[in-house]
Design a protein around this motif. Structure first.
Motif, PDB file in Angstrom:
ATOM      1  N   PRO A 130      -5.122  -4.189 -17.513  1.00  0.00           N
ATOM      2  CA  PRO A 130      -4.575  -5.511 -16.645  1.00  0.00           C
ATOM      3  C   PRO A 130      -3.507  -5.284 -15.932  1.00  0.00           C
ATOM      4  N   ASP A 131      -2.551  -4.197 -16.458  1.00  0.00           N
ATOM      5  CA  ASP A 131      -1.457  -3.985 -15.783  1.00  0.00           C
ATOM      6  C   ASP A 131      -1.695  -3.044 -14.565  1.00  0.00           C
ATOM      7  N   PRO A 132      -1.310  -3.552 -13.385  1.00  0.00           N
ATOM      8  CA  PRO A 132      -1.451  -2.736 -12.002  1.00  0.00           C
ATOM      9  C   PRO A 132      -0.783  -1.523 -12.142  1.00  0.00           C
ATOM     10  N   GLN A 168       3.743   5.505  -2.152  1.00  0.00           N
ATOM     11  CA  GLN A 168       2.908   4.797  -0.973  1.00  0.00           C
ATOM     12  C   GLN A 168       2.011   3.847  -1.634  1.00  0.00           C
ATOM     13  N   HIS A 169       1.382   4.320  -2.737  1.00  0.00           N
ATOM     14  CA  HIS A 169       0.547   3.341  -3.463  1.00  0.00           C
ATOM     15  C   HIS A 169       1.357   1.859  -3.616  1.00  0.00           C
ATOM     16  N   LEU A 170       2.304   2.161  -4.450  1.00  0.00           N
ATOM     17  CA  LEU A 170       3.274   0.969  -5.140  1.00  0.00           C
ATOM     18  C   LEU A 170       3.627   0.005  -3.900  1.00  0.00           C
ATOM     19  N   GLY A 171       3.728   0.415  -2.656  1.00  0.00           N
ATOM     20  CA  GLY A 171       4.086  -0.073  -1.514  1.00  0.00           C
ATOM     21  C   GLY A 171       2.925  -0.888  -1.144  1.00  0.00           C
ATOM     22  N   ASN A 172       1.910  -0.370  -1.041  1.00  0.00           N
ATOM     23  CA  ASN A 172       0.489  -0.923  -0.836  1.00  0.00           C
ATOM     24  C   ASN A 172       0.065  -2.254  -1.524  1.00  0.00           C
ATOM     25  N   ILE A 173       0.622  -2.291  -2.998  1.00  0.00           N
ATOM     26  CA  ILE A 173       0.097  -3.282  -3.814  1.00  0.00           C
ATOM     27  C   ILE A 173       1.394  -4.196  -3.954  1.00  0.00           C
ATOM     28  N   GLY A 174       2.495  -4.145  -3.218  1.00  0.00           N
ATOM     29  CA  GLY A 174       3.494  -4.705  -3.235  1.00  0.00           C
ATOM     30  C   GLY A 174       4.519  -4.712  -4.564  1.00  0.00           C
ATOM     31  N   ALA A 175       4.821  -3.648  -5.020  1.00  0.00           N
ATOM     32  CA  ALA A 175       5.454  -3.422  -6.518  1.00  0.00           C
ATOM     33  C   ALA A 175       6.924  -3.936  -6.140  1.00  0.00           C
ATOM     34  N   SER A 176       7.528  -4.527  -6.834  1.00  0.00           N
ATOM     35  CA  SER A 176       8.813  -5.000  -7.070  1.00  0.00           C
ATOM     36  C   SER A 176       9.814  -3.457  -7.264  1.00  0.00           C
ATOM     37  N   PRO A 177      11.028  -3.426  -6.714  1.00  0.00           N
ATOM     38  CA  PRO A 177      11.707  -2.242  -6.795  1.00  0.00           C
ATOM     39  C   PRO A 177      12.090  -1.795  -8.287  1.00  0.00           C
ATOM     40  N   ASP A 215      10.526   2.261 -12.461  1.00  0.00           N
ATOM     41  CA  ASP A 215       9.823   2.457 -14.044  1.00  0.00           C
ATOM     42  C   ASP A 215       8.458   3.379 -13.846  1.00  0.00           C
ATOM     43  N   ALA A 216       7.625   2.974 -12.798  1.00  0.00           N
ATOM     44  CA  ALA A 216       6.622   4.000 -12.635  1.00  0.00           C
ATOM     45  C   ALA A 216       6.834   5.467 -12.089  1.00  0.00           C
ATOM     46  N   ALA A 255     -16.879  14.422  -6.866  1.00  0.00           N
ATOM     47  CA  ALA A 255     -17.747  13.395  -6.172  1.00  0.00           C
ATOM     48  C   ALA A 255     -17.697  12.296  -6.753  1.00  0.00           C
ATOM     49  N   ASN A 256     -17.866  12.191  -8.062  1.00  0.00           N
ATOM     50  CA  ASN A 256     -18.233  11.030  -8.828  1.00  0.00           C
ATOM     51  C   ASN A 256     -17.154  10.333  -9.536  1.00  0.00           C
ATOM     52  N   HIS A 257     -16.007  10.746  -9.674  1.00  0.00           N
ATOM     53  CA  HIS A 257     -14.814  10.105 -10.298  1.00  0.00           C
ATOM     54  C   HIS A 257     -14.577   8.692  -9.818  1.00  0.00           C
ATOM     55  N   GLN A 258     -14.470   7.947 -10.477  1.00  0.00           N
ATOM     56  CA  GLN A 258     -14.197   6.548 -10.146  1.00  0.00           C
ATOM     57  C   GLN A 258     -12.541   6.058 -10.485  1.00  0.00           C
ATOM     58  N   TYR A 259     -11.801   5.731  -9.438  1.00  0.00           N
ATOM     59  CA  TYR A 259     -10.474   5.724  -9.571  1.00  0.00           C
ATOM     60  C   TYR A 259     -10.205   4.237 -10.379  1.00  0.00           C
ATOM     61  N   PRO A 260      -8.981   3.812 -10.811  1.00  0.00           N
ATOM     62  CA  PRO A 260      -8.903   2.374 -11.147  1.00  0.00           C
ATOM     63  C   PRO A 260      -9.047   1.307  -9.932  1.00  0.00           C
ATOM     64  N   PRO A 261      -9.715   0.416 -10.327  1.00  0.00           N
ATOM     65  CA  PRO A 261      -9.934  -0.795  -8.988  1.00  0.00           C
ATOM     66  C   PRO A 261      -8.981  -1.040  -8.212  1.00  0.00           C
ATOM     67  N   ALA A 262      -7.634  -0.928  -8.845  1.00  0.00           N
ATOM     68  CA  ALA A 262      -6.370  -1.216  -7.959  1.00  0.00           C
ATOM     69  C   ALA A 262      -5.995  -0.147  -7.118  1.00  0.00           C
ATOM     70  N   TRP A 263      -6.574   1.086  -7.323  1.00  0.00           N
ATOM     71  CA  TRP A 263      -5.793   2.210  -6.459  1.00  0.00           C
ATOM     72  C   TRP A 263      -6.263   2.193  -5.250  1.00  0.00           C
ATOM     73  N   THR A 264      -5.405   2.519  -4.232  1.00  0.00           N
ATOM     74  CA  THR A 264      -5.555   2.462  -2.896  1.00  0.00           C
ATOM     75  C   THR A 264      -5.715   3.433  -1.976  1.00  0.00           C
ATOM     76  N   LEU A 265      -5.462   4.619  -2.841  1.00  0.00           N
ATOM     77  CA  LEU A 265      -5.507   5.997  -1.926  1.00  0.00           C
ATOM     78  C   LEU A 265      -6.570   6.824  -2.012  1.00  0.00           C
ATOM     79  N   ASP A 266      -7.728   6.245  -2.404  1.00  0.00           N
ATOM     80  CA  ASP A 266      -9.019   7.065  -2.690  1.00  0.00           C
ATOM     81  C   ASP A 266      -9.637   7.390  -1.251  1.00  0.00           C
TER      82      ASP A 266
END
Length: 487
Positions: A331-333, A245-254, A259-260, A430-441
């Motif tokens: 740097p790698d999403p 679901q997240h990979l679809g949000n960031i436009g990951a290739s097939p 690989d993810a 409450a305080n955990h910070q996800y990676p900046p590119a993460w879309t499901l927080d």
């Protein structure tokens, strides 16, 4: 990567089934139809899965339906042996046939997870074999557990064949989108992801089997009795769905989706050896990354893609000092993606239930604390945990117990330690910070989890509720959060 060629080469006529022609011959006394109905189990199933004997076995253990058992009992050449308080079986030469062996499931359940050799012989899944041996723990079982673990975690050995992995292959395909499944490399990539899932589920707990196994490694010694109530294979399919679901949000290739998926299933394949802070050359995430990298190369992955999978898994390493993962700002999403899904449980409606899975594991684990209050309690009272429900029941039964630590009673009772560990997750949630590119927080949901955690933690500390009752309260909370935020 020539996916179809590689898959045929690895899964075709050189599969375990082709090496197990003697298996078909050994089943001949059953007759053709019953030979296909019987399920090979025990050490013979272990050897069949790997295509070579890990340990010699003089008998061939089989499980059959009750009607088949009754039929064989009346045939010449079969004799019945009864084991007091456990089970009965029939013997014919080197065949040993039973309906159910002690903790092992019966025929119908084993068949739902069995695989078939090319000759059509049913073989019990390795997850069932491993779980049974973990529960029974005869000296030969302990030997087999070590052999299976060593073989599955050996980077010099290739992944198992597609015949053995069929159930895991179907599970991985179920959460991948068609764009990924239609990619030319999908066959090999799915098999790699399935093998990661197979390792994690076999060694630490398979969702179909439902039993959690013991975490064993350089740090978590066998006598620690650490149950994998949290780090198991139960949630891998859901993790895979969320990741896609997240990979679809960031436009990951097939090919990135493929690989993810493999990186995610391998991320906890190796566990029990400590963190990077106390084992920099052999911590769990590094060993998991090395294993996935070696298996990817053995299947024909281009080195650059195998290297990227390696980096994704290393990115899940957690630093206790900074309270952050190594891949948080990578740097790698895709590295950020695997780090994100690794702790996505914090932002899921079921998070409190997951914390109650984690607490028993931590309280037995040297990785969490050398005190191991629950672990020492298990050892002193010869107890074993095979599920979270068992762990909570033991916590309640031994709530005021103080195990010995360095010759003196623990400063914390079992329930004190339990309540403290459970409550401590409130701030992290409450305080955990996800990676900046993460879309499901979902910060609002995490804040509600933290508030409920503190409430239940205080009730546990005050003995107003038991651990088992806290689990029920956590389930009610999950339902409320699902209704409010969706699933």
């Amino acid at each position: 990567m020539k996916a179809n060629e590689r898959l045929t080469d690895q899964v075709g006529d050189r599969s375990p089934g082709s090496r197990q022609s003697s298996l078909a011959a050994r089943l001949a006394p059953l007759g053709g139809n019953m030979s296909r109905e019987a399920i090979v189990t025990g050490s013979s199933a272990m050897n069949a899965a790997f295509g070579a004997p890990l340990r010699g076995s003089h008998s061939l253990d089989l499980v059959v339906p009750e009607a088949a058992y009754r039929y064989l009992r009346e045939q010449p050449g079969w004799s019945e042996v009864r084991f007091a308080g456990e089970y009965r079986m029939l013997r014919h030469g080197d065949l040993e046939v039973s309906i159910k062996r002690g903790h092992e499931p019966g025929h119908r359940e084993l068949a739902s997870r069995a695989w078939r050799t090319p000759e059509g012989i049913q073989v019990a899944g390795l997850a069932d074999v491993y779980a049974f041996k973990q529960a029974r723990r005869l000296p030969k079982d302990v030997t087999d557990i070590a052999l299976i673990r060593a073989r599955l975690l050996d980077p010099n050995q290739p992944p198992l064949t597609g015949h053995v992995l069929q159930r895991e292959i179907q599970a991985v395909r179920s959460f991948l989108p068609d764009t990924a499944l239609n990619h030319p490399d999908a066959g090999v990539a799915v098999r790699l992801a399935a093998h990661g899932k197979y390792i994690t589920s076999t060694l630490h707990g398979d969702p179909g089997v439902g039993q959690v196994n013991q975490i064993i490694g350089d740090l978590e010694l066998p006598e620690y009795r650490v149950p994998a109530t949290y780090h198991n294979g139960f949630g891998l399919a859901e993790d895979g769905r969320l990741l896609q679901q997240h990979l679809g949000n960031i436009g990951a290739s097939p090919h990135e989706r493929l690989d993810a998926a493999a990186a995610d299933t391998y991320s906890d394949a190796v566990y029990g050896n400590g963190r990077r802070s106390n084992n920099p050359d052999g911590y769990d995430e590094l060993r998991s990354a090395d294993l996935a990298h070696a298996h990817a190369l053995s299947l024909g992955y281009e080195p650059a893609r195998a290297d990227r999978i390696h980096e994704m898994i290393k990115g899940t390493a957690f630093d206790e000092q900074t309270k952050a993962q190594a891949g948080k700002h990578h740097p790698d999403p895709l590295v950020q993606s695997i780090a994100g899904v690794d702790l996505q449980t914090l932002a899921q409606p079921s998070s409190l239930e997951d914390v109650l899975d984690l607490v028993p594991e931590d309280l037995t684990s040297r990785r969490y604390s050398p005190d191991r209050v629950l672990g020492r309690t298990l050892d002193e009272n010869n107890l074993q945990i095979r599920s979270t429900a068992e762990a909570l029941a033991i916590t309640d039964d031994y709530a005021e117990y103080r195990p010995s630590i360095d010759g003196a009673p623990s400063t914390k009772t079992v329930m004190d330690a339990f309540a403290y560990r459970f409550t401590g997750n409130a701030g992290f949630s409450a305080n955990h910070q996800y990676p900046p590119a993460w879309t499901l927080d979902n910060p609002e949901l995490r804040a509600e989890h933290a508030e409920k955690t503190r409430e239940l933690g205080q009730k546990l500390a005050d003995r107003d509720i038991t651990a088992t009752q806290a689990h029920q309260e956590a389930r009610y909370h999950t339902e409320a959060m699902q209704e409010k935020y969706g699933r």
